[in-house]
Motif scaffolding. Structure first.
Motif, PDB file in Angstrom:
ATOM      1  N   ALA A  26      -3.552  -7.335   3.423  1.00  0.00           N
ATOM      2  CA  ALA A  26      -3.607  -6.586   4.681  1.00  0.00           C
ATOM      3  C   ALA A  26      -5.027  -6.632   5.216  1.00  0.00           C
ATOM      4  CB  ALA A  26      -3.168  -5.146   4.458  1.00  0.00           C
ATOM      5  N   GLU A  27      -5.257  -7.268   6.372  1.00  0.00           N
ATOM      6  CA  GLU A  27      -6.599  -7.437   6.901  1.00  0.00           C
ATOM      7  C   GLU A  27      -6.853  -6.575   8.130  1.00  0.00           C
ATOM      8  OE1 GLU A  27      -7.097 -11.600   7.547  1.00  0.00           O
ATOM      9  OE2 GLU A  27      -7.366 -12.021   5.420  1.00  0.00           O
ATOM     10  N   LEU A  35       2.436  -1.701   6.057  1.00  0.00           N
ATOM     11  CA  LEU A  35       2.724  -1.768   4.623  1.00  0.00           C
ATOM     12  C   LEU A  35       2.917  -0.375   4.042  1.00  0.00           C
ATOM     13  CD1 LEU A  35       3.051  -3.396   2.048  1.00  0.00           C
ATOM     14  CD2 LEU A  35       0.557  -3.422   1.808  1.00  0.00           C
ATOM     15  N   ALA A  36       2.028   0.557   4.394  1.00  0.00           N
ATOM     16  CA  ALA A  36       2.164   1.928   3.895  1.00  0.00           C
ATOM     17  C   ALA A  36       3.440   2.568   4.429  1.00  0.00           C
ATOM     18  CB  ALA A  36       0.949   2.757   4.306  1.00  0.00           C
ATOM     19  N   TYR A  37       3.794   2.270   5.656  1.00  0.00           N
ATOM     20  CA  TYR A  37       4.997   2.837   6.268  1.00  0.00           C
ATOM     21  C   TYR A  37       6.243   2.425   5.503  1.00  0.00           C
ATOM     22  CZ  TYR A  37       8.057   4.372  10.080  1.00  0.00           C
ATOM     23  OH  TYR A  37       9.008   5.013  10.832  1.00  0.00           O
ATOM     24  N   VAL A 141     -13.416   2.192   3.495  1.00  0.00           N
ATOM     25  CA  VAL A 141     -13.740   0.872   2.953  1.00  0.00           C
ATOM     26  C   VAL A 141     -14.707   0.150   3.874  1.00  0.00           C
ATOM     27  CG1 VAL A 141     -12.803  -1.412   2.392  1.00  0.00           C
ATOM     28  CG2 VAL A 141     -11.601   0.651   1.638  1.00  0.00           C
ATOM     29  N   ILE A 142     -14.465   0.205   5.189  1.00  0.00           N
ATOM     30  CA  ILE A 142     -15.380  -0.446   6.133  1.00  0.00           C
ATOM     31  C   ILE A 142     -16.771   0.184   6.061  1.00  0.00           C
ATOM     32  CG2 ILE A 142     -15.857  -0.728   8.594  1.00  0.00           C
ATOM     33  CD1 ILE A 142     -12.946  -1.275   9.042  1.00  0.00           C
ATOM     34  N   ARG A 143     -16.819   1.515   6.020  1.00  0.00           N
ATOM     35  CA  ARG A 143     -18.113   2.191   5.922  1.00  0.00           C
ATOM     36  C   ARG A 143     -18.847   1.804   4.644  1.00  0.00           C
ATOM     37  NH1 ARG A 143     -17.558   8.125   4.118  1.00  0.00           N
ATOM     38  NH2 ARG A 143     -16.972   6.892   2.284  1.00  0.00           N
ATOM     39  N   GLY A 216      -8.402  -6.486   1.779  1.00  0.00           N
ATOM     40  CA  GLY A 216      -9.063  -7.776   1.902  1.00  0.00           C
ATOM     41  C   GLY A 216     -10.309  -7.627   2.746  1.00  0.00           C
ATOM     42  N   ASP A 217     -10.593  -8.642   3.545  1.00  0.00           N
ATOM     43  CA  ASP A 217     -11.723  -8.593   4.464  1.00  0.00           C
ATOM     44  C   ASP A 217     -11.241  -7.872   5.720  1.00  0.00           C
ATOM     45  OD1 ASP A 217     -14.053  -8.943   5.798  1.00  0.00           O
ATOM     46  OD2 ASP A 217     -13.799 -11.087   6.171  1.00  0.00           O
ATOM     47  N   LEU A 218     -11.481  -6.574   5.779  1.00  0.00           N
ATOM     48  CA  LEU A 218     -10.891  -5.752   6.830  1.00  0.00           C
ATOM     49  C   LEU A 218     -11.515  -6.035   8.191  1.00  0.00           C
ATOM     50  CD1 LEU A 218     -10.574  -2.304   5.029  1.00  0.00           C
ATOM     51  CD2 LEU A 218      -8.954  -4.196   5.108  1.00  0.00           C
TER      52      LEU A 218
END
Length: 490
Positions: A26-27, A35-37, A141-143, A216-218
């Motif tokens: 999931a990027e 996916l979570a849904y 994760v991005i932060r 992954g690489d978000l």
């Protein structure tokens, strides 16, 4: 052994995700939400709970239908006084159909329908909670990835600074103290880098737990749709769409129907009965019971005259539960006011921090470059360079955190408003509709005369009297005005 266990766990997680048709990686935020849904355990469990709750309408409507029973008995009697023995056997089939229950069945159906609607709102609440967790995990994760990059860049700068300080010390331009200062800052930077790596691992684990796979690489965080710019508008939407308020209103409706059902216990009830069967005094001739079988058809009307206080207690109990439900409506409104006000204030505060952070990074970047150049001509000390470099990295980290905080606050604001469902975030998402299962099971076992029996049962039944119509009452205007006055503005 530990490596093997980790490998097996990774393979198992991948296999489960692949078996559910999930993408391998999931990027984007939309992919993570989708996916979570589909796979989040909390969401799946709540959907199953709602399907179980849908069965209550089947059970409530079962009272409209006849009941069919088969009874077979056998007895052996021994008379010790006369020293005789005898046998008896009987078999019968009985049919019973309620014609009118004084409203008990009808009000029970109304209560079940209201409870199912409340359950749907609880499902909406869980869905929004899960999706808010996905957004927070994604932003975390991005932060933390950005903070790790900043720490790595800082480590490289300090390593070069130490090399430069060592070279200048060798030629006598600076003292040993300057070199020690560079070494101390480098050691602290290495510790900060280790902490950043650990924090990123924690955030990635949280992401995997709520989404269902490792990030992954978000991609950058997209703009959240529907974020309001006006506090009054946000509050008005929340008072209409917040799932907690709506669930409380439906629970109040169910409680009021239960009060009417309890009052219906004082009403007469009418039933139609029929039975067919026979008996025999010899077990050996059991198969001959049909020879003396008879059909009995009749009706009965039952009027409760005295129940030892049972009916009165049930009515009082139902009234108090309706009072609780009414109070809960007001409680949910106040909680929503608090949630909207808090999330809105946090979003505004984070926006201010973000704007200040952008300016702080710009100014710190210019200052750091200037201090480096001044240090090269002897106008600044090594400590000045190190301090300015630290200020720049702190400003960059504050900016990364401000971006995350604003995004999460916006998501929490949408959740408080009731506007953070799957379809709100991704219009292409295949939405789970709990009404589909309800429509599928509602008429299970239905008979042609169900509607007629229900209509008759509601005739002369105790009416449903709103406790205070709290589900439709406006929010306390003084409370609302006070919150509006203290709410932050852009």
């Amino acid at each position: 052994m530990l490596k093997r266990s980790r490998a097996l766990a990774s393979v198992a997680i991948f296999a489960v995700a692949a078996g559910m048709g999930a993408p391998v990686w999931a990027e984007t935020l939309q992919e993570a939400i989708a996916l979570a849904y589909r796979t989040n355990p909390s969401l799946l469990a709540q959907r199953a709970n709602q399907r179980a709750l849908d069965e209550s309408i089947v059970q409530a409507r079962a009272g409209l239908r006849p009941r069919l029973d088969v009874t077979v008995t056998g007895n052996h009697i021994r008379d010790f006084n006369n020293e005789t023995e005898s046998d008896s056997a009987s078999a019968s089939i009985g049919l019973s159909q309620t014609l009118w229950s004084g409203g008990r069945i009808g009000h029970g159906i109304t209560a079940a329908e209201a409870e199912i609607l409340a359950g749907r709102e609880n499902l909406r609440d869980i869905e929004q909670t899960v999706l808010a967790s996905v957004i927070q995990a994604y932003a975390d994760v991005i932060r933390d990835t950005e903070i790790l990059r900043i720490r790595q860049a800082n480590l490289g700068v300090l390593q070069r600074q130490l090399e430069e300080a060592s070279a200048r010390f060798e030629v006598g331009e600076i003292t040993r103290t300057d070199v020690a200062q560079s070494e101390a800052r480098l050691a602290q930077s290495e510790a900060d880098l280790a902490n950043a790596q650990a924090q990123l691992s924690v955030s990635r684990a949280s992401y995997a737990a709520v989404v269902g796979q490792s990030p992954g690489d978000l991609a950058p965080m997209p703009v959240l749709p529907g974020v309001p710019n006006d506090f009054d508008a946000a509050l008005d939407v929340a008072l209409l769409d917040n799932p907690g308020i709506r669930a409380a209103a439906y629970n109040l409706r169910a409680a009021e129907a239960n009060v009417a059902a309890a009052k219906a216990e004082y009403m007469p009830s009418a039933r139609l009965t029929a039975s067919y069967g026979g008996s025999n005094n010899d077990f050996d001739a059991f198969s001959d019971i049909g020879d003396n079988a008879e059909l009995t058809v009749g009706g009965s009307v039952s009027v409760p005259l005295f129940t030892g206080g049972l009916n009165g207690s049930r009515v009082a109990q139902a009234f108090e539960r309706a009072n609780v439900a009414q109070i809960n409506v007001e409680g949910e409104r106040r909680n929503t006011l608090q949630s909207v006000s808090s999330a809105y204030a946090q979003a505004i505060s984070a926006r201010s921090s973000l704007e200040a952070g952008v300016e702080a990074v710009r100014a710190a970047t210019v200052a750091a470059e200037g201090v480096r150049q001044e240090a090269q001509v002897g106008l600044r000390t090594t400590l000045d360079v190190l301090n300015q470099e630290l200020e720049l990295r702190n400003a960059e980290i504050t900016l990364a955190s401000a971006r995350r905080n604003e995004y999460v606050a916006q998501a929490n604001l949408l959740a408080a408003m009731g506007r953070l469902e799957g379809a709100d975030l991704d219009p292409t998402l295949t939405v789970y509709d709990p009404a589909d299962n309800y429509e599928r099971v509602r008429n299970r076992g239905a008979l042609p005369w169900d509607s007629l029996i229900e209509a008759v049962d509601r005739i002369v039944a105790p009416p449903i009297t709103p406790a205070n119509d709290a589900a439709d009452a406006p929010i306390d205007q003084q409370l609302k005005s006070e919150i509006v006055q203290t709410a932050p503005r852009h």
